[in-house]
Design an enzyme around this catalytic site. Sequence first.
Site, PDB file in Angstrom:
ATOM      1  CB  THR A 124      44.055  33.422  36.562  1.00 18.17           C
ATOM      2  OG1 THR A 124      45.432  33.324  36.222  1.00 18.17           O
ATOM      3  CG2 THR A 124      43.626  32.064  37.108  1.00 18.17           C
ATOM      4  CG  ASP A 125      47.550  34.167  32.418  1.00 13.98           C
ATOM      5  OD1 ASP A 125      47.576  33.912  33.645  1.00 13.98           O
ATOM      6  OD2 ASP A 125      48.438  34.845  31.857  1.00 13.98           O
ATOM      7  CD  GLU A 126      48.936  31.607  37.706  1.00 12.76           C
ATOM      8  OE1 GLU A 126      49.158  30.547  38.307  1.00 12.76           O
ATOM      9  OE2 GLU A 126      49.244  32.728  38.151  1.00 12.76           O
ATOM     10  CE1 TYR A 149      44.515  31.787  42.148  1.00 13.52           C
ATOM     11  CE2 TYR A 149      46.206  31.609  40.441  1.00 13.52           C
ATOM     12  CZ  TYR A 149      45.123  32.277  40.997  1.00 13.52           C
ATOM     13  OH  TYR A 149      44.647  33.411  40.404  1.00 13.52           O
ATOM     14  CE  LYS A 153      40.388  32.589  39.866  1.00  9.01           C
ATOM     15  NZ  LYS A 153      39.555  33.587  40.622  1.00  9.01           N
TER      16      LYS A 153
HETATM   17  N1  LIG Z   1      46.880  39.379  40.811  1.00  5.49           N
HETATM   18  C1  LIG Z   1      46.951  38.892  39.581  1.00  5.49           C
HETATM   19  O1  LIG Z   1      47.939  39.097  38.870  1.00  5.49           O
HETATM   20  C2  LIG Z   1      45.816  38.074  39.021  1.00  5.49           C
HETATM   21  C3  LIG Z   1      45.941  37.589  37.711  1.00  5.49           C
HETATM   22  C4  LIG Z   1      44.885  36.863  37.179  1.00  5.49           C
HETATM   23  C5  LIG Z   1      43.730  36.658  37.909  1.00  5.49           C
HETATM   24  N2  LIG Z   1      43.638  37.129  39.178  1.00  5.49           N
HETATM   25  C6  LIG Z   1      42.373  36.877  39.918  1.00  5.49           C
HETATM   26  O2  LIG Z   1      41.854  38.137  40.298  1.00  5.49           O
HETATM   27  C7  LIG Z   1      41.184  38.028  41.553  1.00  5.49           C
HETATM   28  C8  LIG Z   1      41.738  39.058  42.507  1.00  5.49           C
HETATM   29  O3  LIG Z   1      43.148  38.844  42.657  1.00  5.49           O
HETATM   30  P1  LIG Z   1      44.019  39.746  43.640  1.00  5.49           P
HETATM   31  O4  LIG Z   1      45.414  39.686  43.159  1.00  5.49           O
HETATM   32  O5  LIG Z   1      43.357  41.040  43.851  1.00  5.49           O
HETATM   33  O6  LIG Z   1      43.896  38.896  44.972  1.00  5.49           O
HETATM   34  P2  LIG Z   1      44.205  39.310  46.478  1.00  5.49           P
HETATM   35  O7  LIG Z   1      44.753  38.082  47.109  1.00  5.49           O
HETATM   36  O8  LIG Z   1      44.990  40.570  46.541  1.00  5.49           O
HETATM   37  O9  LIG Z   1      42.771  39.642  47.079  1.00  5.49           O
HETATM   38  C9  LIG Z   1      41.825  38.662  47.351  1.00  5.49           C
HETATM   39  C10 LIG Z   1      40.778  39.287  48.262  1.00  5.49           C
HETATM   40  O10 LIG Z   1      39.750  38.308  48.480  1.00  5.49           O
HETATM   41  C11 LIG Z   1      39.433  38.289  49.855  1.00  5.49           C
HETATM   42  N3  LIG Z   1      38.959  36.932  50.194  1.00  5.49           N
HETATM   43  C12 LIG Z   1      39.680  35.796  50.205  1.00  5.49           C
HETATM   44  N4  LIG Z   1      38.911  34.768  50.573  1.00  5.49           N
HETATM   45  C13 LIG Z   1      37.661  35.273  50.774  1.00  5.49           C
HETATM   46  C14 LIG Z   1      36.421  34.698  51.137  1.00  5.49           C
HETATM   47  N5  LIG Z   1      36.304  33.385  51.409  1.00  5.49           N
HETATM   48  N6  LIG Z   1      35.338  35.504  51.230  1.00  5.49           N
HETATM   49  C15 LIG Z   1      35.434  36.850  50.987  1.00  5.49           C
HETATM   50  N7  LIG Z   1      36.597  37.437  50.644  1.00  5.49           N
HETATM   51  C16 LIG Z   1      37.686  36.651  50.536  1.00  5.49           C
HETATM   52  C17 LIG Z   1      40.716  38.650  50.574  1.00  5.49           C
HETATM   53  O11 LIG Z   1      40.479  39.157  51.879  1.00  5.49           O
HETATM   54  C18 LIG Z   1      41.309  39.693  49.638  1.00  5.49           C
HETATM   55  O12 LIG Z   1      40.880  40.985  49.961  1.00  5.49           O
HETATM   56  C19 LIG Z   1      41.374  36.590  42.023  1.00  5.49           C
HETATM   57  O13 LIG Z   1      40.210  35.880  41.734  1.00  5.49           O
HETATM   58  C20 LIG Z   1      42.543  36.083  41.189  1.00  5.49           C
HETATM   59  O14 LIG Z   1      42.432  34.704  40.948  1.00  5.49           O
HETATM   60  C21 LIG Z   1      44.659  37.829  39.757  1.00  5.49           C
END
Ligand SMILES: NC(=O)c1ccc[n+]([C@@H]2O[C@H](COP(=O)([O-])OP(=O)(O)OC[C@H]3O[C@@H](n4cnc5c(N)ncnc54)[C@H](O)[C@@H]3O)[C@@H](O)[C@H]2O)c1
Length: 333
Positions: A124-126, A149, A153
């Site tokens: 993430t950009d964070e 968080y 990451k």
């Molecule tokens: N949503 C955003 O805007 C955003 C932006 C930048 C980066 N990201 C990154 O993208 C990735 C996905 O984000 P998202 O928004 O889809 O997240 P989300 O919270 O919607 O989904 C996370 C998924 O991971 C699963 N999970 C959590 N812990 C687990 C574990 N220990 N073992 C197996 N599965 C597990 C959860 O059940 C869920 O289905 C993350 O790594 C996040 O850091 C997200």
Amino acid sequence: MQSLLVTGGMGFIGSNFIHYWKKHHPDDPIINVDLLTYAGNRDNARLFDGQVGYQFVQSDIGDEALMMKLMQGIDVVVHFAAESHVDRSIHDPGHFVRTNVVGTQILLEAARRGQVKKFIHISTDEVYGSLGVEGAFSEVTPLAPNSPYSASKAGSDLLVRAYYETYGFPAVITRCSNNYGPRQFPEKLIPLLITRALRNEKIPLYGDGLNVRDWLYVDDHCSAIERVIEAGVPGEVYNVGGQNERTNLEVVQSILRLLGKPESFIQYVADRLGHDRRYAIDSSKIRRELGWAPAYSFEKGLQKTLEWYVRETEWCARIADGSYRVDKEADHT
Ligand SMILES: NC(=O)c1ccc[n+]([C@@H]2O[C@H](COP(=O)([O-])OP(=O)(O)OC[C@H]3O[C@@H](n4cnc5c(N)ncnc54)[C@H](O)[C@@H]3O)[C@@H](O)[C@H]2O)c1
């Protein structure tokens, strides 16, 4: 043909990625590993149940023995699984370290031993911290995470880097800006706004509403990951952004306008602790080196997102009444 192991494929971006990949590469087998935490929703990938070449495994990525077993014959790992909500990390940082840092290391080790050909770590950009009114994060911006968080990451990013440097393990990191689109759990800004506005409920807005985020439509993120799988160079980091900077207030106003709801729905609430003021991402490297470009303007992506939430009333209802969680005990495929 290549075989993929996707972690977190029942979450928001992971499930959209599986939909995207199955559409564009229907013959590639996919194993979807997801623990089904509160953020994981079986409905998000139910369409693929029973299809040849798709397998769902309900598991923690921290289950070392199972991860080792699942890696046999896998070509590419796309690692989305994470605890992903900043507010929750403020209340329970330990949980974020266990999944995002320790879980990622276990997955890396299993993938390395399984001789996986490419490991895409979705970050993430964070991890770069916060910006003033000018500038944008590039891939060489020093890491300066501000929340538990983003710190977790950043920790996982450093482990990925170390696996490349130490073992020559073919890992690539992507760092994207805020995603939006279908199937996002409504604790995040855009689905929260939409689902509340559709129910004619007040919309909470942190602080003065002037925090700025860069918004990326989730399909554009998926096409960027596709390019990284195809041509990303091991050991490299690629920023992915939509070049759609908006204040949170502007986002709320756009959604209310599109849904025909009044601005009196907005309710200002106390600011989040350590709330980063502005994120902006320079994604010129992935554009230049891998030929990627986003296809969606913010207006076009938002329209598609709204249409999805308006249409998928059953998905929204199952989230709202908690019945989407019923599968969690039943599924141990
Ligand atoms: N949503 C955003 O805007 C955003 C932006 C930048 C980066 N990201 C990154 O993208 C990735 C996905 O984000 P998202 O928004 O889809 O997240 P989300 O919270 O919607 O989904 C996370 C998924 O991971 C699963 N999970 C959590 N812990 C687990 C574990 N220990 N073992 C197996 N599965 C597990 C959860 O059940 C869920 O289905 C993350 O790594 C996040 O850091 C997200």
